[in-house]
Design a protein around this motif. Structure first.
Motif, short mmCIF file in Angstrom:
data_model
loop_
_atom_site.label_atom_id
_atom_site.label_comp_id
_atom_site.label_asym_id
_atom_site.label_seq_id
_atom_site.Cartn_x
_atom_site.Cartn_y
_atom_site.Cartn_z
N ALA A 56 0.83 -1.21 0.00
CA ALA A 56 0.00 0.00 0.00
C ALA A 56 0.86 1.25 0.00
O ALA A 56 0.54 2.24 -0.68
N GLN A 57 1.97 1.24 0.73
CA GLN A 57 2.89 2.37 0.75
C GLN A 57 3.45 2.64 -0.64
O GLN A 57 3.50 3.78 -1.08
N ILE A 58 3.85 1.59 -1.33
CA ILE A 58 4.42 1.77 -2.66
C ILE A 58 3.36 2.23 -3.65
O ILE A 58 3.57 3.17 -4.42
N SER A 59 2.19 1.59 -3.63
CA SER A 59 1.18 1.93 -4.64
C SER A 59 0.51 3.27 -4.38
O SER A 59 0.32 4.06 -5.30
N VAL A 60 0.16 3.54 -3.13
CA VAL A 60 -0.58 4.77 -2.84
C VAL A 60 0.35 5.97 -2.71
O VAL A 60 0.19 6.97 -3.40
N TYR A 61 1.34 5.87 -1.86
CA TYR A 61 2.18 7.03 -1.59
C TYR A 61 3.30 7.19 -2.61
O TYR A 61 3.41 8.23 -3.25
N ALA A 62 4.14 6.16 -2.76
CA ALA A 62 5.26 6.29 -3.68
C ALA A 62 4.76 6.43 -5.12
O ALA A 62 5.33 7.18 -5.90
N GLY A 63 3.70 5.73 -5.46
CA GLY A 63 3.17 5.83 -6.81
C GLY A 63 2.24 7.01 -7.00
O GLY A 63 2.48 7.88 -7.83
N PRO A 129 -1.72 -9.06 14.86
CA PRO A 129 -1.96 -9.82 13.62
C PRO A 129 -2.37 -8.90 12.46
O PRO A 129 -3.02 -7.87 12.66
N MET A 130 -1.97 -9.29 11.27
CA MET A 130 -2.22 -8.47 10.09
C MET A 130 -3.71 -8.33 9.81
O MET A 130 -4.14 -7.30 9.29
N ASP A 131 -4.53 -9.32 10.14
CA ASP A 131 -5.96 -9.19 9.88
C ASP A 131 -6.59 -8.10 10.74
O ASP A 131 -7.51 -7.41 10.29
N ARG A 132 -6.08 -7.88 11.94
CA ARG A 132 -6.58 -6.78 12.77
C ARG A 132 -6.20 -5.43 12.19
O ARG A 132 -6.99 -4.48 12.21
N ILE A 133 -4.97 -5.33 11.66
CA ILE A 133 -4.53 -4.08 11.04
C ILE A 133 -5.36 -3.81 9.79
O ILE A 133 -5.81 -2.69 9.55
N GLY A 134 -5.57 -4.84 8.97
CA GLY A 134 -6.38 -4.68 7.76
C GLY A 134 -7.80 -4.28 8.08
O GLY A 134 -8.38 -3.42 7.41
N GLN A 135 -8.39 -4.88 9.10
CA GLN A 135 -9.75 -4.52 9.50
C GLN A 135 -9.81 -3.09 10.00
O GLN A 135 -10.76 -2.36 9.71
N ALA A 136 -8.79 -2.66 10.72
CA ALA A 136 -8.76 -1.27 11.21
C ALA A 136 -8.63 -0.29 10.05
O ALA A 136 -9.18 0.81 10.10
N LEU A 137 -7.88 -0.66 9.00
CA LEU A 137 -7.69 0.25 7.88
C LEU A 137 -8.94 0.38 7.01
O LEU A 137 -9.26 1.47 6.54
N TYR A 143 -12.97 3.71 15.43
CA TYR A 143 -11.52 3.59 15.32
C TYR A 143 -11.09 2.84 14.06
O TYR A 143 -10.05 2.19 14.04
N GLU A 144 -11.88 2.92 13.01
CA GLU A 144 -11.51 2.32 11.73
C GLU A 144 -11.51 3.42 10.68
O GLU A 144 -12.19 4.43 10.82
N TYR A 145 -10.76 3.24 9.60
CA TYR A 145 -10.33 4.38 8.80
C TYR A 145 -10.85 4.43 7.38
O TYR A 145 -10.28 5.12 6.55
N VAL A 146 -11.91 3.74 7.03
CA VAL A 146 -12.36 3.79 5.64
C VAL A 146 -12.94 5.17 5.31
O VAL A 146 -12.74 5.68 4.21
N LEU A 147 -13.62 5.80 6.23
CA LEU A 147 -14.21 7.12 5.96
C LEU A 147 -13.13 8.19 5.74
O LEU A 147 -13.22 8.96 4.77
N PRO A 148 -12.08 8.28 6.58
CA PRO A 148 -11.02 9.25 6.26
C PRO A 148 -10.36 8.98 4.92
O PRO A 148 -10.00 9.92 4.21
N PHE A 149 -10.16 7.71 4.55
CA PHE A 149 -9.58 7.40 3.24
C PHE A 149 -10.46 7.94 2.12
O PHE A 149 -9.97 8.46 1.12
N GLU A 150 -11.76 7.81 2.27
CA GLU A 150 -12.67 8.30 1.23
C GLU A 150 -12.64 9.83 1.15
O GLU A 150 -12.66 10.39 0.06
N PHE A 151 -12.58 10.50 2.30
CA PHE A 151 -12.48 11.96 2.29
C PHE A 151 -11.19 12.42 1.63
O PHE A 151 -11.18 13.38 0.86
N ILE A 152 -10.09 11.72 1.92
CA ILE A 152 -8.81 12.08 1.31
C ILE A 152 -8.86 11.87 -0.19
O ILE A 152 -8.35 12.69 -0.97
N SER A 153 -9.49 10.78 -0.64
CA SER A 153 -9.58 10.54 -2.09
C SER A 153 -10.41 11.62 -2.77
O SER A 153 -10.06 12.08 -3.87
N LEU A 154 -11.49 12.06 -2.15
CA LEU A 154 -12.29 13.15 -2.73
C LEU A 154 -11.51 14.46 -2.75
O LEU A 154 -11.59 15.23 -3.71
#
Length: 173
Positions: A56-63, A129-137, A143-154
């Motif tokens: 995600a770092q490479i595709s979203v930020y670096a790319g 565990p990675m599944d907890r991090i993925g669920q949080a993202l 405390y989960e971050y899908v809404l901020p990601f959508e605001f940033i994309s807009l």
């Protein structure tokens, strides 16, 4: 031992690129050094076996983000950038150093007051565990971050459209 050596190499790359990003006078070189910083951070994610975050770092930020910066730089006319030679004055350097030290002292006081360092050192839970991090993202609950990601994309979409409109107005003149 190999992990420590790789971490040290990545840390040197990240810190060196970050310093060069801030210190260079050419804006395209600054964007290139920023790209190296973001790749180094992705390398640390991969070193920690967080492959999802590294990808995600490479595709979203670096790319994505770096390309957005480069497009924004290219959209700004060269006449605008030519007049932006800034001289460093002693008072501004001293002010910057004082502001940096004040920020550092604030962070250290907050870390010590809230005992974050003791909690991080004494953490017996182990790795998250990675599944907890993925669920949080990508989760939509508390405390989960899908809404901020959508605001940033807009917001980024609005910036891209604004940049295109600015570039179009310059062509019509």
């Amino acid at each position: 031992m190999a992990n420590i050596i790789m971490f040290c190499i990545l840390a040197v790359v990240i810190l060196g690129s970050a310093v060069m990003c801030v210190m260079t006078k050419r804006i395209m070189r600054a964007a290139t050094f920023l790209l190296f910083v973001l790749f180094g951070i992705a390398g640390i994610y991969f070193l920690l076996d967080y492959t999802f975050l590294g990808a995600a770092q490479i595709s979203v930020y670096a790319g994505g983000i770096t390309m957005l910066y480069i497009f924004a730089i290219q959209l700004v006319s060269k006449r605008t950038l030519q007049g932006l030679v800034e001289r460093l004055k002693g008072s501004r350097v001293v002010g910057g150093v004082l502001a940096t030290l004040a920020g550092l002292v604030t962070v250290v006081v907050i870390l010590l007051k809230n005992q974050f360092i003791n909690a991080a050192v004494g953490m017996t839970e182990g790795e998250i565990p990675m599944d907890r991090i993925g669920q949080a993202l990508v989760g939509s609950g508390k405390y989960e971050y899908v809404l901020p990601f959508e605001f940033i994309s807009l917001f980024l979409l609005a910036c891209i459209i604004g940049g295109i409109m600015i570039a179009r107005k310059e062509e019509q003149k």
